[in-house]
Design an enzyme around this catalytic site. Structure first.
Site: not given
Ligand code: IMP
Length: 430
Positions: A13, A16, A40-41, A225, A332
């Site tokens: 987050d 990007k 999620g972009h 991520q 930001k």
């Molecule tokens: P998962 O990727 O859904 O298995 O989640 C594992 C961890 O990564 C959790 O703490 C999610 O909140 C975090 N996470 C996964 N994708 C994102 C992202 O795009 N942005 C921020 N945190 C993420």
């Protein structure tokens, strides 16, 4: 010909999407190489807001090619919805500008079911996943029982694989997790039509990248991520199940490491984290809440409020090393306007020591206390400023200190959500 990688340096987050969108102007091809629709972009173009989960942000530029590499895990129902929604909003999406690797693994309905059921069972000890089935899909890939896009294109192979996989999964659902089982026929009903929808988009992405390189094209690799959510290098087990670090470009898309020129690390001007896990500079007070509200820190994928805190240079220095960063892009920065004092964490105090990189042991990290430097803030709005030297002196001091601590120059500064609200110092493609 240039290959540029964009990665998140914190816990995701970082903004990007906007930087990728800007750099896409200089690229011919944009590639995603890991993660799935846990990302999620959010992109803001004039009055329009787009949230993309799977399709590379470059799709908003009609003439660019967007590729989904083999390292991405794909929920086809989500991909189909994303394609149709973009088309409805007048964005051209077709096999001419979007391709998906035949080797990418599919997130199946039982992966989501397993993700959610396990998280529910763990209760307070849950990871706080996005519930999108990411972990279970990567598990099956490594266990060699995953289903790839190419398998879906052969109905017989697909049906056999679903049947085999569900034998094991349904046993776990029924006897261990005590949740409803899944009927393979229901999956076939949904997925066989999806196969026909996706078939024209399926290709060998590694060969497409190679052809683009031979044709002297610029390629942008779009990370999802962040570095500290990396399955190997992050705050394990509070991580995602892929490798968001830059090295993952190679195995996640089928390109060799000698082809990469630049790695841009996206740094949010403060830190956020969504989901559970250690976060040494977290602010649980009014300042944290103010950052959340001003920065709109709510997940683009799940809508969950993000935890907010001061900038952590330990996190950033680790990221610089793990990714081989050549540039930083600070995003930001405008959100910090109005803070009288701004803190930067330069190390962690642990017992009698000061740690300067993240400890691997979770218990140690949880016991760490941030060591802060305090900097003067600025009160004036900075959204309209387009040159670094025109920023308030205290803002410039903050940026300079980040460069000194991380030892990587800042190439891009974002001072607002719009494309235009950007100070472009150094183009990583040049
Ligand atoms: P998962 O990727 O859904 O298995 O989640 C594992 C961890 O990564 C959790 O703490 C999610 O909140 C975090 N996470 C996964 N994708 C994102 C992202 O795009 N942005 C921020 N945190 C993420």
């Amino acid at each position: 010909m240039s290959c540029v990688v964009v990665v998140g340096t914190q816990w995701g987050d970082e903004g990007k999407g906007k930087v990728v969108d800007l750099l896409t102007r200089h690229a011919d091809v944009v590639v995603r190489f890991q993660g799935g629709n846990n990302a999620g972009h959010t992109l803001v173009v004039g009055p329009d807001k787009f949230i993309l989960h799977l399709i590379p942000s470059g799709i908003l530029h009609a003439e660019k090619k967007c590729l989904i590499g083999n390292g991405v895990v794909v929920d086809l129902e989500v991909l189909q919805k994303e394609i149709l929604t973009l088309q409805d909003r007048g964005i051209a999406v077709s096999p001419k500008n979007l391709a998906i690797s035949e080797k990418a693994h599919l997130i199946m309905p039982y992966h989501k079911h397993l993700d959610l059921a396990r998280e529910a069972q763990k209760g307070k000890a849950s990871i706080g996943t996005t519930g999108r089935g990411i972990g279970p899909c990567y598990e099956d890939k490594v266990a060699r029982i995953g289903i790839r896009v190419i398998d879906l294109l052969d109905p017989k192979v697909f049906a056999e694989k679903v049947e085999t996989s569900l034998k094991e999964k349904n046993f776990i659902f029924e006897h261990l997790l005590k949740v409803p089982t899944i009927d393979p026929k229901e999956i076939l009903k949904v997925y066989l039509p999806l196969a026909e929808f996706i078939r024209p988009y399926v290709t060998d992405v590694s060969i497409m990248i190679d052809q683009a390189l031979t044709g002297n094209k610029n390629i942008l690799f779009e990370g999802a991520q962040g570095t500290h959510l990396d399955i190997d290098h992050g705050t394990y087990p509070f991580v995602t199940s892929s490798n968001p670090v830059a090295g993952s470009v190679c195995h996640g898309s089928g390109v060799g490491p000698t082809k990469i020129q630049s790695v841009v690390g996206i740094v949010k001007a403060y830190t956020t984290r969504v989901g559970a896990g250690p976060f040494p500079t977290e602010l649980t007070d009014e300042t944290g809440l103010a950052l959340r509200e001003k920065g709109g820190e709510y997940g683009a994928t799940t809508g969950r409020p993000r935890r907010c805190g001061w900038l952590d240079a330990v996190v950033l220095k680790d990221s610089a090393r793990l990714n081989g960063l050549t540039h930083l892009a600070v995003t930001k920065l405008d959100v910090l306007s109005g803070q009288k004092k701004i803190k930067i964490c330069t190390g962690y105090s642990y017992n009698t020591q000061t740690l300067t990189s993240m400890p691997a042991q979770l218990k140690t990290l949880e016991a760490c206390r941030p060591v802060y430097e305090e900097w003067e803030g600025w009160s004036e709005p900075i959204e309209g400023i387009r040159k670094r030297e025109n920023l308030p002196q205290t803002t410039q001091n903050y940026l300079k200190r980040i460069e000194e601590l991380v030892k990587v120059p800042i190439g891009i500064i974002s001072v607002g959500p719009d494309r235009e609200a950007t100070l472009f110092q150094d183009n990583p493609f040049s």
